[in-house]
Design an enzyme around this catalytic site. Structure first.
Site, PDB file in Angstrom:
ATOM      1  N   GLU A   1     -57.392 -15.529 -31.505  1.00 29.70           N
ATOM      2  CA  GLU A   1     -55.937 -15.323 -31.425  1.00 29.70           C
ATOM      3  C   GLU A   1     -55.276 -15.239 -32.809  1.00 29.70           C
ATOM      4  O   GLU A   1     -55.438 -16.122 -33.652  1.00 29.70           O
ATOM      5  CB  GLU A   1     -55.312 -16.457 -30.626  1.00 29.70           C
ATOM      6  CG  GLU A   1     -53.855 -16.200 -30.285  1.00 29.70           C
ATOM      7  CD  GLU A   1     -53.445 -16.848 -28.980  1.00 29.70           C
ATOM      8  OE1 GLU A   1     -53.628 -16.222 -27.916  1.00 29.70           O
ATOM      9  OE2 GLU A   1     -52.962 -17.992 -29.012  1.00 29.70           O
TER      10      GLU A   1
ATOM     11  N   LYS B   1     -52.158 -15.771 -34.416  1.00 31.89           N
ATOM     12  CA  LYS B   1     -50.936 -16.507 -34.034  1.00 31.89           C
ATOM     13  C   LYS B   1     -50.413 -17.262 -35.240  1.00 31.89           C
ATOM     14  O   LYS B   1     -51.114 -18.079 -35.821  1.00 31.89           O
ATOM     15  CB  LYS B   1     -51.336 -17.465 -32.897  1.00 31.89           C
ATOM     16  CG  LYS B   1     -50.370 -18.550 -32.574  1.00 31.89           C
ATOM     17  CD  LYS B   1     -50.711 -19.258 -31.252  1.00 31.89           C
ATOM     18  CE  LYS B   1     -51.832 -20.277 -31.325  1.00 31.89           C
ATOM     19  NZ  LYS B   1     -51.917 -21.133 -30.119  1.00 31.89           N
TER      20      LYS B   1
ATOM     21  N   LYS C   1     -50.442 -10.558 -26.360  1.00 30.62           N
ATOM     22  CA  LYS C   1     -50.096 -11.914 -25.878  1.00 30.62           C
ATOM     23  C   LYS C   1     -48.582 -12.014 -25.851  1.00 30.62           C
ATOM     24  O   LYS C   1     -47.934 -12.264 -26.853  1.00 30.62           O
ATOM     25  CB  LYS C   1     -50.716 -12.941 -26.818  1.00 30.62           C
ATOM     26  CG  LYS C   1     -50.725 -14.358 -26.281  1.00 30.62           C
ATOM     27  CD  LYS C   1     -51.868 -14.573 -25.310  1.00 30.62           C
ATOM     28  CE  LYS C   1     -51.878 -15.948 -24.669  1.00 30.62           C
ATOM     29  NZ  LYS C   1     -52.127 -17.051 -25.563  1.00 30.62           N
TER      30      LYS C   1
ATOM     31  N   GLU D   1     -53.352 -15.492 -15.916  1.00 35.29           N
ATOM     32  CA  GLU D   1     -53.531 -16.876 -16.371  1.00 35.29           C
ATOM     33  C   GLU D   1     -53.046 -17.887 -15.341  1.00 35.29           C
ATOM     34  O   GLU D   1     -51.951 -17.762 -14.801  1.00 35.29           O
ATOM     35  CB  GLU D   1     -52.759 -17.060 -17.676  1.00 35.29           C
ATOM     36  CG  GLU D   1     -52.902 -18.461 -18.255  1.00 35.29           C
ATOM     37  CD  GLU D   1     -52.153 -18.595 -19.569  1.00 35.29           C
ATOM     38  OE1 GLU D   1     -52.566 -17.936 -20.544  1.00 35.29           O
ATOM     39  OE2 GLU D   1     -51.181 -19.350 -19.617  1.00 35.29           O
TER      40      GLU D   1
ATOM     41  N   ASN E   1     -55.793 -21.847 -18.394  1.00 33.03           N
ATOM     42  CA  ASN E   1     -55.199 -22.469 -19.578  1.00 33.03           C
ATOM     43  C   ASN E   1     -55.312 -23.986 -19.465  1.00 33.03           C
ATOM     44  O   ASN E   1     -54.858 -24.587 -18.498  1.00 33.03           O
ATOM     45  CB  ASN E   1     -53.738 -22.038 -19.758  1.00 33.03           C
ATOM     46  CG  ASN E   1     -53.307 -22.163 -21.217  1.00 33.03           C
ATOM     47  OD1 ASN E   1     -53.908 -22.944 -21.979  1.00 33.03           O
ATOM     48  ND2 ASN E   1     -52.305 -21.418 -21.621  1.00 33.03           N
TER      49      ASN E   1
ATOM     50  N   GLU F   1     -59.128 -21.241 -21.934  1.00 32.07           N
ATOM     51  CA  GLU F   1     -58.087 -21.061 -22.950  1.00 32.07           C
ATOM     52  C   GLU F   1     -57.533 -22.398 -23.448  1.00 32.07           C
ATOM     53  O   GLU F   1     -57.281 -23.295 -22.646  1.00 32.07           O
ATOM     54  CB  GLU F   1     -56.896 -20.286 -22.369  1.00 32.07           C
ATOM     55  CG  GLU F   1     -57.211 -18.930 -21.802  1.00 32.07           C
ATOM     56  CD  GLU F   1     -55.974 -18.290 -21.165  1.00 32.07           C
ATOM     57  OE1 GLU F   1     -56.110 -17.221 -20.564  1.00 32.07           O
ATOM     58  OE2 GLU F   1     -54.868 -18.867 -21.250  1.00 32.07           O
ATOM     59  N   SER F   2     -57.314 -22.478 -24.748  1.00 35.44           N
ATOM     60  CA  SER F   2     -56.576 -23.571 -25.412  1.00 35.44           C
ATOM     61  C   SER F   2     -57.396 -24.852 -25.634  1.00 35.44           C
ATOM     62  O   SER F   2     -58.202 -25.259 -24.788  1.00 35.44           O
ATOM     63  CB  SER F   2     -55.324 -23.989 -24.646  1.00 35.44           C
ATOM     64  OG  SER F   2     -54.443 -22.909 -24.501  1.00 35.44           O
TER      65      SER F   2
HETATM   66  O1  LIG Z   1     -49.021 -23.171 -27.444  1.00 34.81           O
HETATM   67  C1  LIG Z   1     -47.835 -23.345 -27.092  1.00 34.81           C
HETATM   68  O2  LIG Z   1     -47.073 -24.143 -27.659  1.00 34.81           O
HETATM   69  C2  LIG Z   1     -47.289 -22.555 -25.952  1.00 34.81           C
HETATM   70  C3  LIG Z   1     -46.020 -22.850 -25.458  1.00 34.81           C
HETATM   71  C4  LIG Z   1     -45.495 -22.126 -24.405  1.00 34.81           C
HETATM   72  C5  LIG Z   1     -46.210 -21.095 -23.848  1.00 34.81           C
HETATM   73  C6  LIG Z   1     -47.472 -20.778 -24.340  1.00 34.81           C
HETATM   74  C7  LIG Z   1     -48.008 -21.512 -25.373  1.00 34.81           C
HETATM   75  N1  LIG Z   1     -49.254 -21.224 -25.885  1.00 34.81           N
HETATM   76  C8  LIG Z   1     -50.083 -20.147 -25.486  1.00 34.81           C
HETATM   77  C9  LIG Z   1     -51.482 -20.626 -25.447  1.00 34.81           C
HETATM   78  O3  LIG Z   1     -51.834 -21.202 -24.462  1.00 34.81           O
HETATM   79  C10 LIG Z   1     -52.349 -20.514 -26.659  1.00 34.81           C
HETATM   80  O4  LIG Z   1     -51.787 -19.675 -27.623  1.00 34.81           O
HETATM   81  C11 LIG Z   1     -53.797 -20.031 -26.468  1.00 34.81           C
HETATM   82  O5  LIG Z   1     -54.370 -20.380 -25.272  1.00 34.81           O
HETATM   83  C12 LIG Z   1     -54.659 -20.541 -27.632  1.00 34.81           C
HETATM   84  O6  LIG Z   1     -54.604 -21.955 -27.672  1.00 34.81           O
HETATM   85  P1  LIG Z   1     -55.102 -22.803 -28.931  1.00 34.81           P
HETATM   86  O7  LIG Z   1     -56.537 -22.446 -29.196  1.00 34.81           O
HETATM   87  O8  LIG Z   1     -54.997 -24.233 -28.513  1.00 34.81           O
HETATM   88  O9  LIG Z   1     -54.236 -22.434 -30.070  1.00 34.81           O
END
Ligand SMILES: O=C(O)c1ccccc1NCC(=O)[C@H](O)[C@H](O)COP(=O)(O)O
Length: 379
Positions: free
Chosen positions: A163, A165, A226, A275, A297, A333-334
């Site tokens: 990502e 970001k 995204k 998602e 997620n 994800e995340s």
């Molecule tokens: O990450 C946030 O704060 C967020 C808030 C509101 C809506 C979406 C959000 N994030 C999107 C994501 O879930 C992440 O960008 C993506 O899955 C990557 O996660 P990470 O590896 O933990 O950065």
């Protein structure tokens, strides 16, 4: 362009009421064909002023029922504030005190309210007939899911969607010296199969232009736009900027919107990552025709809480069986930071992962990928 024939500027769920929504509110959601024809005239720029006004009123009326339809499917995020312009998110305690009116209940709802008005402005500025011209100049679509499958087969590890970001509401600014093209190139040389590029400006400091710049710089990885998609217009716009895939969030979109948007993506030959965050959303999504690509997620977008065991929970039992039978590719994800996290979600059944923070924060994102997997995955 075949896909454009089905574009309408009215909220999508209104136009193909496959299920009996009108059972709860007779006549409110089935638009007469003359209205749809006029909507198409507006979309193509061939309507008169009174028709435009009439349609805006119709659109507003239909929009008022959106929250009602969504709530019936268990969606807590409201598309629009009940009345008047939104105030800012004030947190859970203040919410209890103030949320009788127009305060968003959480950050995701605030983002959606903002996006709804933002997209309405964009549509006015760039109507469909103008977008159509841009679309004809768009670069060819790349096979997003195919790239993930190939990476998974090549490495024996989940295919990586890396990502791009700069910031997020939960983590603030992740990287001050943010050069999207440099980061994308580093991800590609580090073995990423695909890239996810934040398009939202207000909350993530991203842009559609970042995606176009990455594509125009010669990066070969397929690109996921995204973005918080609330309107089909965004899908066409994303394609015109070089996107190969888009994200649809089940916590935000009713089933009919998801099904309809998947059809648009198929016509444009794009992939659709749908998602989910909980069992209810997963069950809804598994019931929607055309779903082939699901993201779980681990982050709760209403509270920001991250729990990787969410991926495992949603892939257990019958749901996992259905997913395997249908050969649906699942993305974890995340909150993934190290080889143990990767092994955990892989064991749970994912064939792909979406990772932002843990790699974008590294001074060398290419090395960040090797650290994430515990080895070089680019060879
Ligand atoms: O990450 C946030 O704060 C967020 C808030 C509101 C809506 C979406 C959000 N994030 C999107 C994501 O879930 C992440 O960008 C993506 O899955 C990557 O996660 P990470 O590896 O933990 O950065």
């Amino acid at each position: 362009m075949e896909g454009l024939a089905s574009f309408r500027s009215l909220p999508c769920f209104t136009c193909r009421p496959k299920r009996s929504i009108s059972a709860t509110r007779p006549n409110s959601l089935s638009l007469p064909s003359s209205t749809i024809v006029r909507a198409q005239q507006v979309a193509m720029g061939s309507e008169s002023e009174p028709v435009k006004d009439e349609l805006k009123i119709k659109e507003w009326e239909v929009g008022m029922f959106h929250n009602e339809v969504a709530a019936a499917q268990g969606i807590k995020i409201r598309r629009r504030p009940p009345t008047g312009p939104p105030k800012h998110y004030v947190g859970p305690f203040e919410f209890r005190l103030e949320n009788e009116g127009n305060t968003p209940r959480n950050i995701l709802e605030e983002i959606i309210w903002h996006k709804d008005t933002e997209v309405a402005r964009w549509r006015e500025k760039k109507p469909l007939h103008s977008l159509l011209k841009d679309l004809q100049k768009a670069p060819p679509v790349r096979d997003f899911v195919g790239a993930l499958r190939a990476a998974n087969e090549r490495t024996g590890l989940p295919g990586l969607i890396a990502e791009v970001k700069k910031a997020s509401p939960s983590r603030g600014v992740l990287r001050e010296d943010f050069d999207p093209v440099e980061i994308a190139q580093a991800y590609e040389s580090g073995g990423a199969a695909c890239l996810s590029v934040l398009a939202d400006e207000k909350y993530f400091q991203g842009s559609y232009e970042n995606m176009a710049a990455i594509r125009n710089a010669g990066v070969q990885c397929p690109l996921l736009c995204k973005e918080f998609i609330v309107d089909a217009w965004q899908i066409y716009y994303a394609r015109s900027k070089g996107a190969d895939a888009i994200l649809l969030i089940a916590a935000v979109l009713p089933d009919l919107d998801i099904g309809y948007m998947i059809k648009i993506c198929k016509k444009l030959k794009m992939a659709t990552l749908v998602e989910v965050h909980d069992e209810k959303e997963m069950d809804r999504v598994l019931g929607i025709e055309g779903v082939e690509f699901i993201g779980i997620n681990n982050r709760n977008l209403e509270t920001f809480e991250v729990d990787t065991s969410n991926t495992k929970k949603l892939l257990e039992g019958k749901r996992g069986e259905v997913i395997r039978e249908r050969d649906i590719i699942v993305v974890g994800e995340s909150g993934l930071f190290n080889p143990d996290d990767i092994a955990y979600v892989q064991k749970a059944g994912v064939k792909a992962i979406l990772v932002g923070e843990s790699i974008v924060k590294q001074s060398d994102p290419k090395k960040g990928i090797a650290q994430l997997f515990g080895r070089n995955i680019s060879v």
